[in-house]
Design an enzyme around this catalytic site. Structure first.
Site, mmCIF file in Angstrom:
data_model
loop_
_atom_site.group_PDB
_atom_site.id
_atom_site.type_symbol
_atom_site.label_atom_id
_atom_site.label_comp_id
_atom_site.label_asym_id
_atom_site.label_seq_id
_atom_site.Cartn_x
_atom_site.Cartn_y
_atom_site.Cartn_z
ATOM 1 C CD GLU A 21 3.227 -1.006 7.657
ATOM 2 O OE1 GLU A 21 3.550 -0.893 8.856
ATOM 3 O OE2 GLU A 21 3.328 -0.064 6.831
ATOM 4 C CG ASP A 73 -0.223 -0.171 2.536
ATOM 5 O OD1 ASP A 73 0.807 -0.886 2.568
ATOM 6 O OD2 ASP A 73 -0.670 0.387 3.556
#
Length: 392
Positions: free
Chosen positions: A136, A78
């Site tokens: 995350e 991400d």
């Protein structure tokens, strides 16, 4: 096996993957296109893929022809809500979103690792789970939901890596034991009785009460925690009032607590609660205290970390193996290490000549992609030598 030449042969593709991902970042919990890209790459290699694991997470499995343990390798994918300010051909094409923490590099390393390992499946001892994790950067993170979805079933060991612009691109860093802290958040809302600034005796002054609260909270660590231990309590937000001659009725605080030990964390929460109750009584205000658990502390297994460091000594492109320093940052790979033994190591990508020396989460963050080759080398070497870990 000497992996140097084979890893080097994939340099161009490694850079191509990383830069493609850098140009097409997606925010946490929104990474559908990135997940599709990863799944397509693994599928083309002939690696079976399981998608939508705990959200946008996915994993592939390489089954070795020889007996051995099952090892999970993890990379997150991400991006962050930061506008890319670099003037490079691979600048983010998504306004306000960029890979400012190196997750594009993590993904590229694991994909090239998958390609190399898949080409040697006949001599591979055991199985490799290629864990590509979403989200995350934002609580509750993607690691926990992927674990709850069963990704660790039959897994014996877990390993992960993170790039660092503080570490030169010819170096790898290891930390044995605590590496990242608990990363918790809290909010405090104070309600008093507002009124005219010229008549404070008719009010319950929220700003005064909250100011005393902030001051006392600073003693929670300095006077409540053994100086040998680690603890941080930071107030990051204080909002109250909207006029110069009005005593505000409400105030809002937010902040974070960091430590490596559960018992220290528990003490900090208890001490905060006691102080808040005292302020309520002293200033006749009402206080709403909400504490949110963040990621747990990441603790590397000592045996696996020392073993991996010794394995890395044989990699000729790594010029420096360093003892890293624990960080009070948060990292949700901690959830994997709570369940299985393993280690989380740091891959250097700093190079001042390439302007790859900005800190993570900076709008000009970049990396020396030569360092990523070292990360791939560590991953393929640890898989090759897993049988030696089993004998320790």
């Amino acid at each position: 096996m000497n992996w140097y030449k084979e890893v080097a042969q994939h340099k161009e593709e490694l850079i191509e993957i990383r830069r493609y991902l850098h140009m097409h970042p997606e925010l946490s919990f929104q990474e559908t296109n990135t997940a599709h890209y990863i799944a397509s790459y693994l599928t083309e290699l002939g690696i079976p893929v399981t998608r939508n694991v705990g959200g946008n997470g996915l994993y592939g499995v390489i089954e070795g022809r020889l007996p051995g343990p099952t090892v999970l390798l993890r990379a997150d994918f991400d991006a962050l809500p930061i506008h890319d300010e670099k003037e490079v051909p691979y600048k983010s094409q998504v306004p306000g979103v960029m890979h400012a923490c190196g997750h594009d590099g993590h993904t590229a390393m694991l994909l090239i690792t998958a390609k190399i390992l898949q080409s040697h499946v006949d001599v591979l001892k055991g199985n490799v789970v290629l864990c590509h994790q979403h989200a995350e950067e934002v609580l509750p993170g993607g690691a926990k939901s992927m674990i709850e979805a069963g990704i660790l079933q039959d897994v014996d060991y877990v390993f992960g890596m993170h790039t660092s612009s503080n570490l030169k691109s010819d170096a790898i860093s290891f930390i044995s034991g605590p590496a990242y802290s608990y990363a918790d958040a809290f909010t405090i809302d104070v309600k008093g009785l507002g009124g005219h600034g010229a008549a404070p005796h008719t009010t319950h002054d929220t700003i005064v009460a909250t100011s005393f609260l902030i001051t006392q909270l600073q003693t929670v660590v300095s006077r409540g925690v053994d100086p040998i231990e680690t603890g941080v309590l930071t107030i990051g937000e204080f909002n109250s009032g909207d006029a110069f001659n009005v005593i505000a009725e409400t105030a809002h605080l937010s902040g974070t607590v960091r430590t490596f030990k559960q018992e220290i964390k528990n003490k900090l929460i208890n001490d905060m609660t006691s102080i808040i109750q005292g302020i309520e009584k002293s200033f006749n205000v009402k206080i709403d205290f909400k504490y949110t658990d963040g990621y747990p502390a990441l603790v590397n297994s000592e045996r696996e970390t020392l073993w991996l460091k010794n394995i890395s000594k044989t990699i000729e492109t790594i010029q420096s193996l360093e003892e890293g320093s624990p960080s009070l940052g948060g990292e949700d790979f901690a959830y994997f290490l709570q369940e299985k033994p393993g280690s989380y190591f740091i891959v250097g990508v700093r190079n001042e000549a390439l302007k790859a020396d900005y800190p993570h989460h900076h709008p000009k963050f970049d990396m020396d992609e030569n360092g990523l080759l070292n990360g791939v080398s560590v991953l393929v070497n640890l898989i090759e030598h897993m049988d030696t870990l089993e004998k320790i």
